[in-house]
Enzyme design. Structure first.
Site, PDB file in Angstrom:
ATOM      1  CG  HIS A 187      43.289  42.187  29.300  1.00 19.95           C
ATOM      2  ND1 HIS A 187      43.472  41.264  30.288  1.00 19.95           N
ATOM      3  CD2 HIS A 187      43.683  41.594  28.153  1.00 19.95           C
ATOM      4  CE1 HIS A 187      43.968  40.160  29.765  1.00 19.95           C
ATOM      5  NE2 HIS A 187      44.095  40.330  28.474  1.00 19.95           N
TER       6      HIS A 187
HETATM    7  N1  UDP Z   1      51.502  42.696  33.182  1.00 19.90           N
HETATM    8  C1  UDP Z   1      52.433  43.727  33.303  1.00 19.90           C
HETATM    9  N2  UDP Z   1      51.975  44.978  33.622  1.00 19.90           N
HETATM   10  C2  UDP Z   1      50.662  45.252  33.833  1.00 19.90           C
HETATM   11  C3  UDP Z   1      49.724  44.206  33.705  1.00 19.90           C
HETATM   12  C4  UDP Z   1      50.174  42.929  33.367  1.00 19.90           C
HETATM   13  O1  UDP Z   1      53.631  43.500  33.143  1.00 19.90           O
HETATM   14  O2  UDP Z   1      50.329  46.415  34.097  1.00 19.90           O
HETATM   15  C5  UDP Z   1      51.987  41.359  32.816  1.00 19.90           C
HETATM   16  C6  UDP Z   1      51.574  40.274  33.753  1.00 19.90           C
HETATM   17  O3  UDP Z   1      52.454  40.187  34.845  1.00 19.90           O
HETATM   18  C7  UDP Z   1      51.610  39.043  32.864  1.00 19.90           C
HETATM   19  C8  UDP Z   1      51.201  39.593  31.519  1.00 19.90           C
HETATM   20  O4  UDP Z   1      51.399  41.006  31.575  1.00 19.90           O
HETATM   21  O5  UDP Z   1      52.912  38.531  32.770  1.00 19.90           O
HETATM   22  C9  UDP Z   1      49.771  39.265  31.269  1.00 19.90           C
HETATM   23  O6  UDP Z   1      49.334  39.923  30.153  1.00 19.90           O
HETATM   24  P1  UDP Z   1      47.802  40.137  29.832  1.00 19.90           P
HETATM   25  O7  UDP Z   1      47.037  40.109  31.100  1.00 19.90           O
HETATM   26  O8  UDP Z   1      47.744  41.354  28.976  1.00 19.90           O
HETATM   27  O9  UDP Z   1      47.454  38.909  28.892  1.00 19.90           O
HETATM   28  P2  UDP Z   1      46.960  37.410  29.153  1.00 19.90           P
HETATM   29  O10 UDP Z   1      47.901  36.758  30.105  1.00 19.90           O
HETATM   30  O11 UDP Z   1      45.553  37.467  29.645  1.00 19.90           O
HETATM   31  O12 UDP Z   1      47.035  36.769  27.807  1.00 19.90           O
END
Ligand code: UDP
Length: 349
Positions: free
Chosen positions: A207
């Site tokens: 993403h």
């Molecule tokens: N996550 C979720 N469902 C999904 C994809 C990710 O619940 O379909 C959760 C994942 O387990 C983690 C969080 O979303 O806890 C991560 O979010 P994201 O990847 O959007 O953001 P980042 O961590 O890169 O800031």
């Protein structure tokens, strides 16, 4: 009078982190909480599902600021957050991570002389082309309390001259994983729904703007996943930004098992039983370790360097993983309670 904490969230990972901290705030004497949801993420499966599954109270203030460029989105958030802070007069504003909601919240609060506590402070990729990196640096320099998940984060802040109010509390996402895992094992039917067997599939997430905004980069990431899909099915819960980018640029996602973004419990279940994880997400890199699943990070650098040095993670174009060791610095699963205690004991800020 209890100290009033005003929490600002807007994006998926922030709901997950705030769930752990809000629970700790509720159970800590001398604290009360009010929440603003900026609306940065708004699809039910990117927002509401986390409030339901993780038992987060309904935000008192719900904005609808999403879409547009960075300046547009951050500017609209600033304009909407400021009058709420003036009316609520909180003792602390608590912000999470590195999104535009984090930046707007910390900027609005600090201009009103309301102290800011930053959860997940001190992370650095040292890549200023990432919007997240700008948000982190500015937020850290506006904050009074810095809650760091790792010793590296503490050192990063020290290198920028930030040494006051810095606390290495561990990672609230570890708290969230411990909360979810047994519940997920009982309640989630994700494996049977997708006809998957433990350790016979890989889980991927993509993403980051750096991977989605440039069609060549998106194509390279998808190709990498498609090659992996020759060994085992690759499940890709598709982030709305990536879906839009793929359809705009005509990148085909054949041979990948595309599903809608899933809730936290389904995600925990899918992570727990995967044979490998491929991701550009900060949170998912660590969760792979929490579930003891090897990870490949679809980026050229990572803020979570200990996952690489301890053998659980590798960069997709980097060397193989080194021998595995346990990572101690994420804490014992009580980071959120330590944060709540520190907020309660800092009334004079
Ligand atoms: N996550 C979720 N469902 C999904 C994809 C990710 O619940 O379909 C959760 C994942 O387990 C983690 C969080 O979303 O806890 C991560 O979010 P994201 O990847 O959007 O953001 P980042 O961590 O890169 O800031």
């Amino acid at each position: 009078m209890p100290l009033k904490i005003l929490t600002i969230v807007g994006a998926r990972p922030q709901f997950i982190k705030a769930a752990a901290v809000s629970r700790a705030i509720r159970e800590t004497d001398g604290l009360s909480e009010v929440m603003i949801h900026t609306g940065q993420h708004f699809d039910p499966n990117m927002s509401d599902i986390f409030f339901e599954e993780l038992d987060i109270r309904k935000p008192q203030h719900r904005l609808a600021v999403n879409g547009g460029g960075h300046g547009d989105m951050t500017g609209r958030m600033l304009m909407a957050i400021e009058p709420i802070l003036v009316a609520e007069r909180p003792d602390w504003v608590v912000v999470y991570g590195d999104t535009n909601s984090t930046l707007a919240g910390s900027l609005a609060a600090s201009k009103l002389h309301i102290p800011v506590a930053h959860i997940e402070a001190g992370l650095r990729s040292f890549n200023r082309r990432m919007p997240e990196e700008i948000n982190r640096v500015v937020t850290d320099h506006l904050s009074t309390l810095h809650f760091c998940p790792t010793a590296t984060a503490v050192a990063n802040l020290a290198a920028e001259g930030v040494t006051q109010g810095v606390h290495h509390v561990g990672d609230v996402m570890y708290d969230a994983t411990l909360f979810a895992i047994s519940k997920a094992e009982r309640a989630s039917t994700a494996l049977s729904d997708l006809k998957l067997r433990p350790r016979e599939y890989a889980l991927a997430t993509v993403h980051r703007a750096e991977n989605t905004d440039d069609p060549r980069q998106l194509r390279a990431v998808v190709q990498f996943l498609q090659e992996r899909a020759q060994s085992h099915p690759v499940i890709l819960p598709l982030h709305p930004r990536t879906r839009q980018a793929a359809s705009r640029t005509g990148v085909n996602l054949d041979h990948l098992k595309i599903i809608e973004p899933v809730g936290y419990l389904d995600m925990a279940k899918l992570l727990h039983h995967a044979v490998e994880v491929y991701t550009d997400s900060g949170g998912v890199q660590k969760e792979a370790y929490f579930h003891r699943v090897p990870c490949t990070t679809l980026r050229d650098e990572t803020e979570w360097t200990e996952t690489v040095t301890h053998g659980w993670n590798r960069l997709w174009k980097g060397p193989d993983r080194v021998a595995r060791r346990e990572i101690g610095e994420y804490g014992q699963g009580c980071a959120a309670f330590d944060i709540a205690k520190l907020l309660a004991s800092n009334p004079a800020a």
